[in-house]
Design a protein around this motif. Structure first.
Motif, PDB file in Angstrom:
ATOM      1  N   LEU A  25       0.707  -1.260  -0.064  1.00 58.86           N
ATOM      2  CA  LEU A  25       0.026   0.072  -0.030  1.00 58.86           C
ATOM      3  C   LEU A  25       0.899   1.305  -0.018  1.00 58.86           C
ATOM      4  O   LEU A  25       1.693   1.391   0.923  1.00 58.86           O
ATOM      5  N   ARG A  26       0.606   1.931  -1.051  1.00 56.55           N
ATOM      6  CA  ARG A  26       1.581   3.222  -1.251  1.00 56.55           C
ATOM      7  C   ARG A  26       0.627   4.612  -1.072  1.00 56.55           C
ATOM      8  O   ARG A  26       0.846   5.511  -0.807  1.00 56.55           O
ATOM      9  N   ASN A  63      -7.631  14.013  -2.025  1.00 57.17           N
ATOM     10  CA  ASN A  63      -7.903  14.191  -3.644  1.00 57.17           C
ATOM     11  C   ASN A  63      -8.041  13.255  -4.491  1.00 57.17           C
ATOM     12  O   ASN A  63      -7.046  12.162  -4.468  1.00 57.17           O
ATOM     13  N   TYR A  64      -9.059  12.828  -5.118  1.00 55.52           N
ATOM     14  CA  TYR A  64      -9.365  11.733  -6.017  1.00 55.52           C
ATOM     15  C   TYR A  64      -8.625  11.729  -7.105  1.00 55.52           C
ATOM     16  O   TYR A  64      -7.779  10.320  -7.333  1.00 55.52           O
ATOM     17  N   GLN A  96      -5.789   8.531  -7.579  1.00 55.40           N
ATOM     18  CA  GLN A  96      -5.885   7.600  -8.828  1.00 55.40           C
ATOM     19  C   GLN A  96      -4.397   7.772  -9.575  1.00 55.40           C
ATOM     20  O   GLN A  96      -3.979   6.660 -10.094  1.00 55.40           O
ATOM     21  N   TYR A  97      -3.815   8.885  -9.410  1.00 52.49           N
ATOM     22  CA  TYR A  97      -2.469   8.858 -10.110  1.00 52.49           C
ATOM     23  C   TYR A  97      -1.395   8.235  -9.331  1.00 52.49           C
ATOM     24  O   TYR A  97      -0.720   7.365  -9.909  1.00 52.49           O
ATOM     25  N   LYS A 132      -0.350  -0.125  -9.719  1.00 54.64           N
ATOM     26  CA  LYS A 132      -0.667  -1.161 -10.736  1.00 54.64           C
ATOM     27  C   LYS A 132       0.607  -1.145 -11.726  1.00 54.64           C
ATOM     28  O   LYS A 132       0.594  -2.174 -12.334  1.00 54.64           O
ATOM     29  N   PHE A 133       1.282  -0.148 -11.837  1.00 54.98           N
ATOM     30  CA  PHE A 133       2.398  -0.257 -12.684  1.00 54.98           C
ATOM     31  C   PHE A 133       3.512  -1.295 -12.277  1.00 54.98           C
ATOM     32  O   PHE A 133       3.790  -2.283 -12.769  1.00 54.98           O
ATOM     33  N   PRO A 134       3.955  -1.326 -10.756  1.00 55.59           N
ATOM     34  CA  PRO A 134       4.870  -2.055 -10.194  1.00 55.59           C
ATOM     35  C   PRO A 134       4.116  -3.539 -10.091  1.00 55.59           C
ATOM     36  O   PRO A 134       4.925  -4.412 -10.508  1.00 55.59           O
TER      37      PRO A 134
END
Length: 528
Positions: free
Chosen positions: A275-276, A358-359, A363-364, A371-373
């Protein structure tokens, strides 16, 4: 004769909590769950003369009822009880039951036993899944409560019925008093309506039914409170409303936790470096309540309800936010610092989670840090002939965080007058033995013990392996630094190859560094 009765009544009222429970037969639902186990342990340890604990247990496939109970009693939670009384298990009497079945599937023989001997009922059983289908949540949280109350009506020696609800049963309100609010719908009408409906139809109409509540859990717990209130004229009833129940504060030892539910799973995911980012408000109050505080209040409320017999059902808001507030931003800081000092084994990355309200920013970071890792790691697993799993883990994590976002992004105000009143009724000894005064709670110490508890009791990691875990974190740090350096050089070289301006800047920086080093050498020579 009248004087003797008054003296006897006064002696009962003046009896301590543990003295009152002496010789009592107690019925506990949800005894194999987190709170139920802690309730059993506290009763056995602090009220050693309690006569018997009858517990409703659902048989599981491949494991008999007695095997489930035996496994539970071998748990480390009962170590202190085991030291004081190695034969404590003889006081635990399992009763086969299934909450989804008519009459709770209790046999006639067991019904006869319970109705003839039970003195107090603690109803802890419930489904705590936020995304439970409405019909199933209604069956477990409302209909089962109705049926247990019906059984309680038959108990010849019942003195109190204590129902465990949730502080979020009325989360559609900002200020929540210690009262039972009108239900969103008449429970009986809803039960009758859903009985004939197809599951797909119920699924379609669920959002409209629950209205401004976030999930079926809070909705059905509100209905269950209404059901309890409807029976309060015939029974001595109290309702306990804990907020987000977390690891133990003091008893039986600091940091006891045995599940991934609620904050525990999030803490572990953060400690593992999975979790980040999390969508929450840094300034929102994180209304965590230690499980031993809830249990101490519950036992004290059981004593008070049986002895004083209030005219109406008393509700106890068991929360911390209005008494000793702590915020999600502060929790994030202490969780990260604890797991850096006491890292979890085989972490995926170094702990470094951030909270944002901030949504778009959230998401970023989900895309970049989750998701990328996960895609890269799963690709590596595929190439090495292993089954990909990281994306599946992240999807489950995102679902869990999404269900909690409603509670981590806003504040509520809970009245706690009844809790304060109950505290004032306790003797000095009972306040120490059954402590639920959260003003004494030191949050940084509690969060540290909570995180260590997830390591020791949920993940079963040995504290002696912390040096190796720290070494693993240093290795992950070096890998990260190396990767970032290589990536930076690669990107820069691409820019240099394509841009005259980038080349000029590169040459300027290199020459500046060379001049600085030359000046440093010359200064060192002059100093000598």
């Amino acid at each position: 004769m009248i004087k003797e009765e008054r003296r006897s009544s006064l002696a009962v009222i003046m009896a301590s909590i543990s003295e009152w429970y002496a010789g009592k037969n107690v019925l506990i639902t949800g005894a194999t769950g987190f709170m139920g186990k802690v309730l059993m342990e506290k009763l056995l340890r602090s009220c050693p003369d309690v006569k018997a604990l009858y517990i409703l247990v659902r048989p599981k496939a491949g494991q008999s009822m007695s095997e489930r109970v035996q496994d539970m009693m071998m748990c480390k939670l009962f170590d202190r009880v085991r030291e004081d009384n190695p034969d404590f298990h003889q006081k635990i009497i399992p009763i086969s039951s299934e909450l989804t079945q008519p009459g709770l599937a209790i046999s006639p023989e067991d019904v006869q036993t319970l109705t003839s001997c039970i003195n107090i009922v603690f109803h802890c059983a419930a489904t705590i899944r936020f995304d439970e289908p409405l019909k199933h949540a209604l069956q477990l949280n409302v209909i089962a409560t109705q049926q247990l109350l019906s059984l309680a009506q038959q108990m010849q020696h019942l003195q109190a019925f204590i129902h465990i609800s949730t502080a979020y049963a009325n989360c559609n309100r900002r200020h929540i008093d210690e009262v039972i609010y009108p239900p969103p719908v008449e429970p009986k009408k809803l039960i009758d309506s859903l009985e004939w409906m197809d599951d797909s139809i119920i699924c379609d109409i669920t959002p409209r039914l629950i209205g401004d509540r976030p999930n079926t859990y809070t909705y059905t717990k509100a209905l269950a409170e209404c059901v309890v209130q409807q029976e309060s004229g015939k029974l001595n009833i109290a309702i306990i409303r804990p907020s987000i129940v977390g690891a133990s504060w003091q008893e039986p030892f600091p940091g006891w936790i045995d599940n991934f539910n609620g904050p525990s799973g999030i803490f572990i995911a953060a400690g593992k470096g999975i979790l980040r980012t999390m969508r929450a408000s840094n300034d929102a109050v994180a209304d965590l309540i230690p499980v031993d505080v809830v249990i101490n209040l519950t036992l004290a409320a059981g004593w008070y309800t049986a002895v004083h017999r209030p005219k109406t059902a008393l509700v106890y808001n068991c929360t911390t936010g209005g008494i000793n507030p702590f915020h999600w931003g502060e929790i994030e800081h202490h969780v990260m610092s604890t797991f850096k000092r006491n890292p979890l084994e085989q972490a995926f990355r170094r702990p470094n989670a951030n909270i944002t309200s901030n949504y778009l920013i959230n998401q970023y970071w989900i895309l970049v840090s989750h998701k990328f890792p996960a895609l890269i790691y799963d690709l590596f697993l595929r190439l090495s002939g292993q089954k990909p799993q990281m994306m599946r883990i992240f999807n489950r994590l995102h679902k869990a965080i999404g269900l909690l976002a409603y509670f981590s992004s806003q504040d509520w105000e809970w009245n706690s007058d009844n809790m304060n009143m109950l505290m004032s009724q306790l003797s000095a000894d009972d306040r120490r033995t059954f402590n639920f005064d959260v003003r004494q709670l030191n949050w940084p110490e509690y969060i540290e013990n909570y995180c260590i508890g997830t390591k020791k009791y949920v993940l079963n990691e040995d504290m002696s392996d912390i040096p190796a875990a720290r070494q693993h974190l240093r290795k992950l740090r070096n890998i990260r630094y190396t990767f970032n350096t290589v990536l930076l050089v690669f990107i820069w070289r691409v820019f240099i190859a394509r841009s005259q301006m980038a080349r000029n800047i590169w040459y300027f920086v290199v020459s500046l560094c060379f001049k600085f080093l030359s000046y440093f050498r010359a200064s060192s020579t002059l100093t000598q």
